[in-house]
Write a protein that holds these residues in place. Structure first.
Motif, mmCIF file in Angstrom:
data_model
loop_
_atom_site.group_PDB
_atom_site.id
_atom_site.type_symbol
_atom_site.label_atom_id
_atom_site.label_comp_id
_atom_site.label_asym_id
_atom_site.label_seq_id
_atom_site.Cartn_x
_atom_site.Cartn_y
_atom_site.Cartn_z
ATOM 1 N N TRP A 81 -42.229 30.982 27.694
ATOM 2 C CA TRP A 81 -42.349 32.418 27.985
ATOM 3 C C TRP A 81 -43.395 32.672 29.073
ATOM 4 O O TRP A 81 -43.166 33.465 30.000
ATOM 5 C CB TRP A 81 -42.732 33.173 26.720
ATOM 6 N N LEU A 82 -44.542 32.014 28.958
ATOM 7 C CA LEU A 82 -45.618 32.245 29.924
ATOM 8 C C LEU A 82 -45.285 31.642 31.288
ATOM 9 O O LEU A 82 -45.520 32.272 32.325
ATOM 10 C CB LEU A 82 -46.925 31.656 29.392
ATOM 11 N N ALA A 83 -44.740 30.440 31.305
ATOM 12 C CA ALA A 83 -44.434 29.779 32.578
ATOM 13 C C ALA A 83 -43.381 30.556 33.361
ATOM 14 O O ALA A 83 -43.426 30.621 34.601
ATOM 15 C CB ALA A 83 -43.966 28.352 32.327
ATOM 16 N N ARG A 84 -42.438 31.173 32.653
ATOM 17 C CA ARG A 84 -41.406 31.957 33.324
ATOM 18 C C ARG A 84 -41.961 33.205 34.005
ATOM 19 O O ARG A 84 -41.309 33.777 34.878
ATOM 20 C CB ARG A 84 -40.342 32.380 32.310
ATOM 21 N N ALA A 85 -43.136 33.609 33.627
ATOM 22 C CA ALA A 85 -43.736 34.804 34.230
ATOM 23 C C ALA A 85 -44.436 34.504 35.546
ATOM 24 O O ALA A 85 -44.794 35.433 36.269
ATOM 25 C CB ALA A 85 -44.743 35.422 33.256
ATOM 26 N N LEU A 86 -44.625 33.229 35.850
ATOM 27 C CA LEU A 86 -45.423 32.874 37.019
ATOM 28 C C LEU A 86 -44.582 32.878 38.291
ATOM 29 O O LEU A 86 -43.401 32.524 38.272
ATOM 30 C CB LEU A 86 -46.057 31.494 36.819
ATOM 31 N N PRO A 87 -45.184 33.229 39.410
ATOM 32 C CA PRO A 87 -44.458 33.229 40.682
ATOM 33 C C PRO A 87 -44.334 31.808 41.230
ATOM 34 O O PRO A 87 -44.909 30.855 40.685
ATOM 35 C CB PRO A 87 -45.353 34.092 41.575
ATOM 36 N N SER A 88 -43.613 31.674 42.317
ATOM 37 C CA SER A 88 -43.524 30.386 43.001
ATOM 38 C C SER A 88 -44.923 29.917 43.374
ATOM 39 O O SER A 88 -45.730 30.691 43.908
ATOM 40 C CB SER A 88 -42.662 30.531 44.258
ATOM 41 N N GLY A 89 -45.229 28.679 43.059
ATOM 42 C CA GLY A 89 -46.567 28.162 43.309
ATOM 43 C C GLY A 89 -47.531 28.387 42.168
ATOM 44 O O GLY A 89 -48.685 27.943 42.238
ATOM 45 N N GLY A 90 -47.086 29.074 41.105
ATOM 46 C CA GLY A 90 -47.952 29.288 39.950
ATOM 47 C C GLY A 90 -48.148 27.999 39.172
ATOM 48 O O GLY A 90 -47.428 27.012 39.352
#
Length: 229
Positions: A81-90
């Motif tokens: 859930w958290l990783a899916r919220a990150l932008p490219s390069g997150g």
């Protein structure tokens, strides 16, 4: 007394969570697969509920988080859930005590296509965190999710503060303990959580609150703190 009033509270909480999840938290293969893999490996069924996972996701997106530190991976459900919220390069780093749990989580993250964003590190978090702090470019982190052994919650919050920046958010799960935090208890999890509340109350760099929750996970709650300096 009406039939509704006689309904078991847990049944009602489950029904409401089911209603919310059906409409607002659609299931997908990666998330259901992560839970199934955890069950198959015999991991405890203590992952966050779907609506709670979505809450974490929306919180990270609203913050515009690019970096997340999670303490307590379990099978990787909240990590997805958290990783899916990150932008490219997150970047997300998750710390997990058990190598067995970490392997389940890594496989689920890979199936979700998130293994390039999310990394799971193993070992006692209080030993891993100093190593993380020493790494060039490891922090600061924008968002922290703490959901590990409750005895060490005060130490985990201290480390989150060290690895934060002004504006970072710290979320700590399971802080109400079915209301037991109001009691002087011999339960180490309750004692650790109460110690954490007292430490945060004294910390001028944190502005915090806590919210009680009910649902499929029972009666508990979470703490949200913002780093102000």
């Amino acid at each position: 007394m009406t039939e509704e009033n006689r309904q078991d509270p847990q049944q009602l909480w489950n029904a409401v969570d089911g209603y919310v999840n059906e409409r607002l938290v659609p299931a997908d293969d990666a998330l259901t697969g992560a839970l199934a893999a955890s069950d198959a490996a015999g991991l405890p069924a203590i992952a966050v509920a779907p609506n709670q996972g979505k809450f974490l996701h929306l919180l990270a997106r609203t913050l515009g988080a690019r970096t997340v530190l999670e303490i307590g991976t379990l099978g990787g459900y909240s990590t997805i859930w958290l990783a899916r919220a990150l932008p490219s390069g997150g970047r997300l780093i998750s710390l997990e005590y058990s190598e067995e749990h970490a392997e389940v989580a890594r496989a689920s993250l890979a199936r979700a296509g998130l293994d390039a964003i999310a990394e799971v590190r193993t070992g006692p978090a209080l030993e891993t965190l100093p190593k993380l702090e020493a790494e060039p470019g490891a922090g600061p982190f924008d968002l922290f999710f703490i959901d590990a052994d409750k005895v060490n919650n005060p130490r985990y919050v201290e480390w989150a503060l060290r690895l934060s920046r002004p504006g970072s958010l710290i979320v700590v799960d399971n802080v109400v303990r079915s209301g037991k935090i109001t009691e002087e208890s011999e339960d180490p999890a309750v004692r650790g959580t109460r110690e954490m509340f007292d430490a945060i109350a004294r910390e001028p760099r944190l502005d915090a609150t806590a919210v009680q929750t009910v649902g499929t996970k029972g009666y508990d709650g979470f703490l949200l703190a913002r780093v102000v300096d």
